[in-house]
Design a protein around this motif. Sequence first.
Motif, PDB file in Angstrom:
ATOM      1  N   ALA A  15     -60.728  23.235  18.725  1.00 53.07           N
ATOM      2  CA  ALA A  15     -61.651  23.252  19.866  1.00 53.07           C
ATOM      3  C   ALA A  15     -61.323  22.118  20.841  1.00 53.07           C
ATOM      4  O   ALA A  15     -61.292  22.325  22.065  1.00 53.07           O
ATOM      5  CB  ALA A  15     -63.091  23.128  19.366  1.00 53.07           C
ATOM      6  N   ASP A  16     -61.052  20.929  20.314  1.00 50.12           N
ATOM      7  CA  ASP A  16     -60.713  19.796  21.178  1.00 50.12           C
ATOM      8  C   ASP A  16     -59.413  20.045  21.943  1.00 50.12           C
ATOM      9  O   ASP A  16     -59.290  19.700  23.121  1.00 50.12           O
ATOM     10  CB  ASP A  16     -60.581  18.515  20.342  1.00 50.12           C
ATOM     11  CG  ASP A  16     -61.917  18.020  19.805  1.00 50.12           C
ATOM     12  OD1 ASP A  16     -62.962  18.501  20.279  1.00 50.12           O
ATOM     13  OD2 ASP A  16     -61.906  17.163  18.907  1.00 50.12           O
ATOM     14  N   THR A  17     -58.436  20.641  21.274  1.00 50.34           N
ATOM     15  CA  THR A  17     -57.148  20.903  21.926  1.00 50.34           C
ATOM     16  C   THR A  17     -57.301  21.929  23.035  1.00 50.34           C
ATOM     17  O   THR A  17     -56.732  21.786  24.132  1.00 50.34           O
ATOM     18  CB  THR A  17     -56.111  21.384  20.898  1.00 50.34           C
ATOM     19  OG1 THR A  17     -55.976  20.387  19.882  1.00 50.34           O
ATOM     20  CG2 THR A  17     -54.761  21.628  21.547  1.00 50.34           C
ATOM     21  N   LEU A  18     -58.060  22.984  22.781  1.00 47.05           N
ATOM     22  CA  LEU A  18     -58.238  24.033  23.786  1.00 47.05           C
ATOM     23  C   LEU A  18     -59.048  23.550  24.979  1.00 47.05           C
ATOM     24  O   LEU A  18     -58.923  24.087  26.087  1.00 47.05           O
ATOM     25  CB  LEU A  18     -58.902  25.253  23.148  1.00 47.05           C
ATOM     26  CG  LEU A  18     -58.036  25.997  22.124  1.00 47.05           C
ATOM     27  CD1 LEU A  18     -58.855  27.027  21.369  1.00 47.05           C
ATOM     28  CD2 LEU A  18     -56.850  26.671  22.812  1.00 47.05           C
ATOM     29  N   ALA A  39     -47.235  23.705  13.959  1.00 44.73           N
ATOM     30  CA  ALA A  39     -47.080  22.260  13.815  1.00 44.73           C
ATOM     31  C   ALA A  39     -46.630  21.619  15.122  1.00 44.73           C
ATOM     32  O   ALA A  39     -45.598  21.975  15.675  1.00 44.73           O
ATOM     33  CB  ALA A  39     -46.063  21.954  12.716  1.00 44.73           C
ATOM     34  N   GLY A  40     -47.424  20.688  15.630  1.00 51.04           N
ATOM     35  CA  GLY A  40     -47.083  19.984  16.861  1.00 51.04           C
ATOM     36  C   GLY A  40     -47.736  20.536  18.102  1.00 51.04           C
ATOM     37  O   GLY A  40     -47.584  19.962  19.188  1.00 51.04           O
ATOM     38  N   PHE A  41     -48.496  21.629  17.983  1.00 54.89           N
ATOM     39  CA  PHE A  41     -49.129  22.193  19.182  1.00 54.89           C
ATOM     40  C   PHE A  41     -50.100  21.196  19.813  1.00 54.89           C
ATOM     41  O   PHE A  41     -50.102  21.004  21.037  1.00 54.89           O
ATOM     42  CB  PHE A  41     -49.862  23.491  18.835  1.00 54.89           C
ATOM     43  CG  PHE A  41     -50.616  24.088  19.995  1.00 54.89           C
ATOM     44  CD1 PHE A  41     -49.938  24.676  21.048  1.00 54.89           C
ATOM     45  CD2 PHE A  41     -52.003  24.036  20.038  1.00 54.89           C
ATOM     46  CE1 PHE A  41     -50.630  25.222  22.125  1.00 54.89           C
ATOM     47  CE2 PHE A  41     -52.709  24.579  21.109  1.00 54.89           C
ATOM     48  CZ  PHE A  41     -52.014  25.169  22.153  1.00 54.89           C
ATOM     49  N   GLN A  42     -50.929  20.565  18.994  1.00 50.60           N
ATOM     50  CA  GLN A  42     -51.883  19.596  19.531  1.00 50.60           C
ATOM     51  C   GLN A  42     -51.157  18.461  20.247  1.00 50.60           C
ATOM     52  O   GLN A  42     -51.528  18.067  21.369  1.00 50.60           O
ATOM     53  CB  GLN A  42     -52.760  19.032  18.399  1.00 50.60           C
ATOM     54  CG  GLN A  42     -53.838  19.975  17.895  1.00 50.60           C
ATOM     55  CD  GLN A  42     -53.302  21.043  16.961  1.00 50.60           C
ATOM     56  OE1 GLN A  42     -52.190  20.920  16.440  1.00 50.60           O
ATOM     57  NE2 GLN A  42     -54.065  22.099  16.760  1.00 50.60           N
ATOM     58  N   GLU A  43     -50.098  17.948  19.625  1.00 52.12           N
ATOM     59  CA  GLU A  43     -49.345  16.835  20.219  1.00 52.12           C
ATOM     60  C   GLU A  43     -48.627  17.271  21.494  1.00 52.12           C
ATOM     61  O   GLU A  43     -48.496  16.495  22.439  1.00 52.12           O
ATOM     62  CB  GLU A  43     -48.339  16.301  19.197  1.00 52.12           C
ATOM     63  CG  GLU A  43     -48.971  15.529  18.040  1.00 52.12           C
ATOM     64  CD  GLU A  43     -49.570  16.407  16.956  1.00 52.12           C
ATOM     65  OE1 GLU A  43     -50.140  15.863  16.007  1.00 52.12           O
ATOM     66  OE2 GLU A  43     -49.468  17.662  17.067  1.00 52.12           O
ATOM     67  N   ALA A  44     -48.172  18.534  21.512  1.00 51.08           N
ATOM     68  CA  ALA A  44     -47.505  19.049  22.711  1.00 51.08           C
ATOM     69  C   ALA A  44     -48.477  19.154  23.876  1.00 51.08           C
ATOM     70  O   ALA A  44     -48.133  18.869  25.025  1.00 51.08           O
ATOM     71  CB  ALA A  44     -46.875  20.407  22.423  1.00 51.08           C
TER      72      ALA A  44
END
Length: 931
Positions: free
Chosen positions: A578-581, A538-543
């Motif tokens: 995929a978008d985050t990576l 939780a929060g990895f994308q936001e981080a």
Amino acid sequence: MVSLNRRNFLKLSSLAAGGLMFFKPTAKASIYTPHWKKPAGKIKYLPNICSYCSTACDIVVRTRVNGKFMKPQKIDGNEKSTYNRGRICARGQSGPRTVYNPDRIKYPLIRVEGSERGEWKFKKATWKEAMDYIRKKIEENKIQPHEVAVFAGQRACAYEKLGVFAFSASIGCPNIVGSPMQHCVMAEHAGADVTVGTMITHDELLVDMDNTKVLLTVGSNAAIAGISVSRAVRFAKGRQNKMTVIALDPRLSETAAKADKWIPIKPGSDMAFLMAIIRLLIKNGWYEDEFLRRYTNAPFLIYDNNGAPFAFGQNTNPDQFPFSQNYYVYDEISGEVVPVDGFTNDNIGNKKIKPALFAPKDLTFQGKPAKTAFDYLWEAVKDATPEWAAKICDIPKEDIEETAELLGKIRPATVHPGWMDGRYEDVVQSRKAAAIINVLVGGVDSVGGWIFNPEDREGMERFTKAYKSGKLNNPMALMMATAMAPGLLGVIGKLEGMMLSGKFPLFRGYPHFNRAYYDYQKEKYGKKAIPYSLFINAGFQEAVEGKLKWNGKPYQIKFAYIYSTNPLKDYFGYKTWADTLRNPNLKLVVVDDILPSDVAAFADVILPDKTYLEKYSGIWIQGPNSDLGLRMRFPSVSQIGDTKGGDEVFCMLSNALSHGRGDYGSAAMIVSQFTGWDMGKTMKELALAWKGKKPLYKAFRDTALYTVSKKLGMTPKQLEETLEKKGVLPLKTKEELMEEAGMPYKLPVPTFSGRVEIYSTLFGHFNAKYGIDPHWHPILTYIDWEYKKGAKRDYKPTGNEFFFAYGKVPEMTYLTTADNPLLHSLVERHANENYGFWMNPKAAERLGLKEGDEIEVENTVSGQKIRSFVHITEMVREDTVYVMSDFGLDNKLLKYGSGKGVDLGKLIPHRLGPVTGSVLSCQFTVKVRKI
């Protein structure tokens, strides 16, 4: 919907189990073989531990040895093991097919300059070149320890977590994300964890199915037929001993096919069924009265605290662990309210008291109306009649009444704790309800019930002694002891003491990025935190996006190290991941794996891992085995390519992130605390590992041999030779352990009160810390969630709309099995049922569908769409479609696994549940259209 008894569905049962008992290889199985040339040398039998699932069976590898050259010939179960009892499944026997898989990553790979993440454009490299690249990226981007996220998947979680913790401590990084944790481990058992205190990670306790007479399975197919061999052999023995089995499942699963009664319950309605069972058990007096009074907190006096139950005497400080000095019970002998110890296993002990399960009417205490936890439980279920539940579950009320009568009148009886159940937002409450049934019938650490493992017993003996001695009065001492305690205590000790506090010294003032995310969510949207959230994403994308802050400073993740997991599939929400990576804020992505997973295509550097057959290990307890035994892994194959185990990589990355000076001292301290190993020896050995003079596995191994051999009165060499010869070293039987250290009969269980808990002291703490919420109700509550907007629990889909369910294929678990040709030869014998969407014939006729027709399946909540085909079968409810979750890999380099089945990550959105952060993977409906 009509339930089927055993006579009615034997024919369907044979279809469900057909082809799994006898295997005739197809042509595809012989596409390659490791035995292209019979080598010279002698046959040697080497013990190992299977790595194909978290069960970790004891195995023996028949190996041809010629000098230093080794080649595995055949894998069998270790006959000396009381854990899997000499049996292994098809996956376990297919191990060499992964070692010699032509798709395997054998050398480090570096992304070709100018290519984009997601493209498979890499060049072969040496380890020096790969590490130089990593160091350069770290230095160029000034990556700090708190800007690293470590994704630790199945192999790390089940086998190398000690190395992960050592690595994290050595660099001061709090950001561990455990792949099986939030969706599989935490969600499936949080409700059971808070009741009996264990952390049932694919069962840290085993169900004594050998001896139980009645077994209710709820969401448990994967545990028994998924296939966990240690559970399957016990299930088979139980059936031989005339164990009666009732299976709740929307489809005729492998477990249901072997049951006496299959109840095809509506997806998402388990909670109503379980509440109705509890009501009948209490109403008819079908519960273990003495056990509840003495060893549970059912007699604790409770008051209403702004609409939520709260125990008299409970510690209300949200910044402290919820240990308390005293609780209170009503004594039926004296007619008075009396205190009982805040942390103990026994409410009575040497006192002449009789704690009441039901408080006198109009009882007040400390100026407030007081009731017992058992009173509150009855109030929660008193209106859950069989008629009410039957309507919600869409089954006959007689199914509920008959199940309750079997559980209530026959002993021993038990409910299986299940496996992987992060599907609906009430999963924690429903698992708590199942655990409460088990408590009511006395199925805790008793013959025919749930049996604690030896590690929990030893850990609680150590913790209880320290707690009672007063040595833990210091907050730091209490935090460390709690974090190193077993089960639930250890989870919260690590979570609140280390990961989320921002005060743990090794992490240099930073918490896990989860904490910064919760603060962000609260400030921006007014949302509560996810309280039971150890090692979740939780929060990895936001981080990565740069949205988070800690103490006013940016908290951004710049480096993702992904070891033995595939977030694109494992965490659901393919596009989100995929978008985050691909986000340029993420400066470095390193993937460490055996095979070219989907996520490997998004890496900057790919590191080749060793298989379990190429690895040594330290000394391990026999997993969740009820008996106490030691075991060790010995390699049975010469190394393939230029690979390194994860433990070796941990040291290399630690030094790369610390300018060549990884803090092995902090690593040694954490390892010693976790294991009880000699601190001096641990420090000496880890120093050698961090300086590159010894692999980390060898350091762990030598330290363990040194410490454990002393306790056994052996030399390290004698112990190692014994384990190499036998594979396992039995020490005590479950009967001996239950007699010496029965929990809760002789020792507290790992809850914050030490009792088995009807009222969860932890959930009471969550109410004080995070705010009152029904999802973490301390007793039990029915949550009327929605499948989609406006579709409440009584919703009935019509036309081309269906409920959605998924499960596992017994031959598959993770990526290492998904590209195994031997296993695919088994799976493809039933290709339609394994790769397609199951649909009931009546529904198929309504939609004009025939077997194999291509279909489009649309998620009505997220709008995601996938294409597949239909498999028509009576083994699923008419209002439900079902699909296997083991397939759907995209990477075309996986010759055997790519392009088969359904990728659920492209159908299930990334929506996190409120208690554990598990994805709500079935809380929606789908629409099916013929293409």
